[in-house]
Scaffold this active site. Structure first.
Site, short mmCIF file in Angstrom:
data_model
loop_
_atom_site.label_atom_id
_atom_site.label_comp_id
_atom_site.label_asym_id
_atom_site.label_seq_id
_atom_site.Cartn_x
_atom_site.Cartn_y
_atom_site.Cartn_z
N SER A 98 61.55 -5.58 50.91
CA SER A 98 59.91 -5.87 52.27
C SER A 98 59.48 -7.19 52.14
O SER A 98 58.64 -7.60 53.39
CB SER A 98 59.09 -4.84 51.48
OG SER A 98 59.19 -3.85 51.45
N LYS B 131 48.94 -8.63 53.08
CA LYS B 131 49.25 -7.16 54.03
C LYS B 131 48.47 -6.16 53.36
O LYS B 131 48.01 -6.69 52.61
CB LYS B 131 50.40 -7.46 53.10
CG LYS B 131 51.01 -5.51 53.32
CD LYS B 131 52.43 -6.14 52.53
CE LYS B 131 53.33 -3.96 52.64
NZ LYS B 131 55.03 -4.60 51.96
N SER C 62 58.64 -3.60 54.96
CA SER C 62 57.42 -3.33 54.76
C SER C 62 56.28 -3.72 55.61
O SER C 62 55.58 -4.31 55.92
CB SER C 62 57.06 -2.03 54.18
OG SER C 62 56.61 -2.89 53.18
#
Lengths: 480, 95, 488
Positions: free
Chosen positions: C178, C79, C154
């Site tokens: 997330s 990420k 996210s």
């Protein structure tokens, strides 16, 4: 009317940089004087993703300060974020302590005009220093150097117990001396490692309610402490007497103009939005650490000052000079151990010749080339009449520069005094014979002629005469 | 809990966020709705409850007072939007 | 069968057996990314050169008989919230555009030290604030199961990359769900460890007391292996735990016989819980009973306050964590007359609407006069939520529930309604507030073929039991499937 009918109320906040090798939350060096941003890393630069890790030495130093200042050390204290924007504050918040500081409820006793006063210390907490924002004179720019960001500080907040600028100065000096003694701060106001802000208010004498206080900043010398506070007191009194109201604000001391100026701008009021720092668990200080630090505390300046006056019978003035520098005081006691006769005489040597030479050569006591034993030896030579007082100064200066044995220096330079009394008598007889007129004057009552006669004998003896001895022999031969 | 425009502006100033009139209005509406949803917390009696600021209570580790290498200045400033020598350059505060 | 069809552990075994090379695996992944990512849009940045170099080094080590890390040579994605030295890191935000960190975060360093090549940085909601990846400052990612739908957020990019088999595993972060919610929406396995289990150093901070790093992969075993690489104490993170890391793979196959699994009433009774999701999760629970576990109804009475608590605590911490994005030392700077204009202009252009909203909310919750009523109150309610779980652990060994109230929603559906978006996290938030570990694994599909996730929560530092429960379910079912992307 006027200042006399008002009582000033002063509280002081001191920020002292701690003498650790590395910063409080990262391993960057705290050493002063490097090129801008040469002592930075992702942590103290406030880069994304970084986290603080506490320097153990900071806790130890802060506990040292807390104990020396009679505070209670809280076994558990909390780190907090103080949020505001400024270019020298890389994270946009300062890690400090708010609600639950490390130390509380201490005091410092000061001496002023022969009286003792106990000044309360409300709290001591740890925090990180910000960087430096230098306003570039030329362009419309400021330059930011983050070398100082993250240097550890302790903030020492006094109770508003001070009642005059003189008291404030005494308190600051005493506080500085304590921190220097503890070897946690270098006590340098001018360079900014020991900073002071003053909270000043006034109230009418006899009143029980404190007035509104103003905070004074940018005071970087003891002289300015006195001037700024006095100026502020006068300003507030005048304001009140002319019907105005003192505003709670921050005022900057302007040394060039000799006045304080309000720093209030149209900016947002400072809402620091304190909350507990999530990246650092609460600080737990083991009892074992506190006890270890307590056991290793040195004798504090005031205690030493009192002891030097009591034990050595020294006047306060002398004691103060000796005590200001812990190493100097230690050296005094080391010499004393080996000398042991006349403490005032020894003190005079310290406050006189030794201080002079240290200053001239820019040296510290730690770097002396001669030993306590040698110093004591020199004094014994003087006491024993081996050399004159003036010669002793000469010997001392050479001993200071070379570390040579004083007896050696005396011998090499031929400074030894004539001890044989017949030689003295011979010289005296000769002088008396050659100066009959002066002898008459002396016998007629002009005793001051003696000085001239002594000088003549000393000249004749080529400096080898012991002045005390010469004096005595002259007097006896003159029939006194 | 309805936020006033004044409050929105004050908070935006604290956070150094410049909002347009339109954004202010939208934020006012959305934040008010969110804050209203938060009102349910008032139902709970938390007078005797300690706040949780650290999810898992571990006593944090300290580090030794040892100097570690810093970034060389050019690396420290490699991402700087503006610099003069090895200093970060920023506009001055206008009074 | 493509190399990219293998699970992370299957690839690892093939590499060990010399049946494939790391370079082949990296090239296969990159080729697949080249074919599919135009549609899925999981990646923000690819590091072909770096990944191939790392793969070559891994193959060389293997050939030379040199010591190998666990999962040496297995390509993964990160990420874009992880600071990677020399590789741009944006946190999904324009305010960090062009920022190249001069350091690796700890989790990244551990991956590299174990020999895993890093394919690139994946897309995310800006500063991890969001549940759909639509708040990315750049573009939204798409769900490989239905490209008109969100992969969740996210960590949507990481989830999509793993689901589409463009990476064998990935790291994400989880602050309110997330990792777990995108895993549920993409039919992958995602795990959020106990707070303090994995170092946060180098992870761009959103809400410091809630953020945790965790793995994504296709199977529970994969996730256990990847967790093992990054878990452990870090002297650079004062909130990381010194507890020893168990060997998760060793206890994985112990099954659920005799374990008590709690079903929190408040979760199953939630009004917004979709019927199909409920049915799949209830079926999963019945399956656990057949496998020898006992189901225990429990109550977590403060569940309904968790959303409000989270949305006061997280934005408050975020408002402080994001103050450093001021245009002074890195990232975007919008010039202005004077400092204040520069700050405001930079933050205005740099931050998206959701981030601004949360900064304002957080600033308000901390501001003078409101701190007690909002932030402090929320932290106290947080204690009550923690206590709910503590009480539950007296009766059960793990907790099972749906991960998200619905399956993947369409892009654009909830973006204008913050409260509706926040509601995606009702099941995942409470465990962040309590610092507990949680994971999601696939447990079924909707009629329209969208994945449904089962959430398992464990006690503090008891990832082992949580993984064991998940693995038992996985062994008995066949929900690990490839999305119909029309590609081999």
């Amino acid at each position: 009317m006027g200042v006399a009918s008002f009582q000033p109320v002063i509280g002081l906040e001191v920020h002292a940089q701690l003498l650790t090798r590395s910063k409080i939350f990262c391993g960057c060096s705290t050493q002063f004087g490097a090129q801008p941003n040469a002592h930075t890393c992702p942590v103290c630069l406030g880069m994304p993703g970084v986290l603080p890790v506490l320097n153990a030495q900071v806790v130890e130093f802060a506990v040292r300060a807390g104990l020396a200042l009679g505070c209670r050390i809280n076994a558990r204290s909390v780190w907090a974020r103080k949020n505001y924007f400024y270019p020298d504050l890389p994270k946009g918040y300062q890690i400090s302590q708010y609600d639950q500081p490390l130390c509380e409820h201490g005091s410092l006793t000061i001496d002023l005009d022969g009286a003792e006063k106990r000044v309360g210390i409300r709290r001591i907490h740890m925090e990180e220093d910000a960087g430096k924002n230098i306003h570039d004179a030329g362009g419309g720019e400021s330059l930011v150097d983050l070398n100082r960001a993250g240097v550890p500080l302790i903030e020492i907040v006094s109770e508003p117990d001070l009642r005059s600028s003189a008291e404030a100065v005494e308190y600051l000096k005493a506080l500085r001396d304590v921190l220097v003694y503890l070897e946690i701060n270098d006590g340098n106001l001018e360079e900014g490692s020991f900073r002071c802000d003053a909270n000043v208010s006034v109230m009418r004498k006899g009143s029980t309610e404190f007035g509104t206080r103003a905070e004074l900043k940018n005071i970087n010398s003891f002289r300015f402490v006195q001037k700024a506070i006095d100026h502020e007191i006068a300003r507030q009194v005048e304001l009140i007497e002319s019907g105005g109201k003192v505003l709670q604000e921050t005022r900057l001391w302007d040394p060039d103009r000799g006045e304080t100026r309000s720093m209030r701008s149209k900016e947002e009021a400072h809402d620091y939005r304190y909350f507990p720092e999530p990246d650092l668990p609460p600080l737990v200080v083991p009892a074992e650490l506190v006890e270890r630090v307590r056991a290793s505390l040195p004798e504090l300046p005031r205690d030493k000052l009192v002891r030097f006056q009591v034990d050595y019978g020294l006047p306060a003035y002398d004691a103060r000079i000796l005590v200001t520098d812990r190493a100097l005081a230690n050296f005094f006691e080391a010499v004393w151990k080996r000398y042991g006769t006349n403490p005032k005489k020894l003190a005079n040597w310290f406050t006189g010749e030794l201080q002079r030479l240290l200053k001239e050569e820019g040296k510290t006591v730690g770097a002396l080339r001669f030993s306590a034993e040698q110093f004591a030896g020199l004094l014994r030579l003087v006491d024993g009449g081996e050399i004159s007082g003036n010669a002793a100064k000469e010997v001392f200066a050479e001993m200071f520069r070379t570390g040579k044995e004083p007896a050696r220096i005396v011998a090499d330079r031929g400074l030894g005094l004539e001890k044989d009394s017949s030689a003295v008598e011979g010289a005296v007889d000769a002088v008396l014979a050659a100066n009959a007129a002066e002898v008459e004057k002396y016998r007629a009552g002009k005793k001051q002629v003696l000085g001239f006669l002594v000088g003549q004998v000393m000249k004749a003896m080529k400096g080898k005469g012991n002045p005390a001895q010469v004096n005595a022999v002259l007097k006896s031969k003159l029939g006194d | 809990m309805k936020l006033s425009r004044e409050q929105v502006r004050h908070v935006a100033t604290l956070a150094h966020l410049a909002l347009t009139e339109e954004e202010e209005a939208k934020v006012q509406e959305q934040l008010s709705a969110i804050l209203e949803a938060m009102e349910t917390l008032r139902e709970l009696d938390t007078a005797e409850v300690e706040p949780t600021s650290h999810a898992v209570s571990e006593v944090g580790g300290w580090r030794e007072d040892v100097v570690a290498p810093s970034l060389p200045p050019d690396k420290a400033l490699a991402n700087a939007p503006a610099k003069v020598g090895t200093s970060f350059a920023v506009p001055r505060i206008l009074e | 069968m493509e190399l990219t069809d293998l699970s992370l552990l299957e690839l690892s075994r093939k590499l060990a057996a010399g049946e494939a090379s790391s370079v082949e695996a990296v090239r296969a992944s990159l080729a697949r990314i080249g074919r599919l990512d135009g549609k899925v849009k999981a990646f923000l940045l690819l590091d072909e050169r770096g990944a191939v170099a790392a793969a070559q080094a891994s193959d060389a080590r293997r050939k030379a008989g040199a010591p190998l890390g666990p999962l040496d040579g297995v390509p993964v994605a990160l990420k874009d919230l992880f600071c990677t030295e020399g590789l741009a890191t944006t946190a999904g935000s324009r305010v960090l555009q062009g920022f190249v960190p001069p350091f690796d975060g700890t989790a990244v360093r551990l991956l590299k030290a174990s020999g895993l090549p890093i394919l690139g940085k994946t897309n995310m909601d800006e500063f991890a604030m969001g549940s759909s990846t639509e708040n990315s400052g750049f573009f939204p990612s798409r769900n490989p199961w239905d490209l008109t739908r969100s992969p969740g957020g996210s960590s949507g990019g990481s989830a999509a990359a793993v689901a589409a088999r463009m990476a064998f595993g990935a790291l994400g972060t989880d602050t309110g769900g997330s990792i777990r919610q995108p895993a549920a929406l993409t039919g992958t396995v995602g795990l959020k460890p106990t707070y303090g289990r994995v170092s946060r150093y180098g992870v761009v901070a959103f809400a410091s007391s809630l953020d945790q790093v965790g793995p994504f992969a296709r199977t529970v075993s994969d996730v256990a292996a990847l967790l093992g690489v990054v878990a452990g104490h870090d002297p650079c993170d004062a909130t990381s735990s010194t507890r020893p890391v168990p060997a998760y793979l060793e206890t994985l196959e112990q099954g659920v016989k005799g374990l008590r699994l709690g079903m929190p009433r408040e979760y199953f009774e939630l009004e917004g819980l979709d019927g199909e999701v409920r049915a799949a999760v209830e079926a999963a629970c019945r399956a656990f009973e057949k496998l020898g576990a006992s189901l225990v109804p429990i109550s977590l009475p403060h569940t309904k306050y968790a959303l409000a608590t989270y949305y006061l605590v997280a934005p408050a911490e975020a408002s402080s964590n994001l103050a450093r994005y001021d245009g002074v030392r890195y990232g975007l700077r919008v010039p202005g007359r004077g400092l204040r204009e520069m700050y405001a202009g930079t933050r205005d252009r740099g931050f998206g609407a959701e981030v601004k909203r949360r900064i304002l909310l957080g600033t308000y919750a901390l501001s003078a006069g409101y701190y007690d009523a909002y932030y402090l109150k929320a932290q106290k309610v947080r204690t009550l939520i923690k206590r709910d779980f503590e009480a539950a652990w007296g009766q059960v060994d793990a907790i099972v529930s749906p991960t998200a109230p619905t399956a993947a929603f369409r892009l654009g559906e909830k973006v204008d309604d913050p409260l509706a978006m926040y509601a995606n996290d009702v099941f995942t938030l409470p465990c962040n507030l309590a610092g507990l570990p949680g994971m999601s694994l696939p447990c079924g599909f909707t009629r329209s073929g969208l994945p449904i996730g089962l959430q398992i929560l464990g006690k503090h530092f008891d990832e082992a039991t949580m993984l064991r429960v998940g693995r038992a379910f996985e062994r008995a079912h066949d929900f690990v499937r490839a999305p119909p992307l029309g590609e081999a």
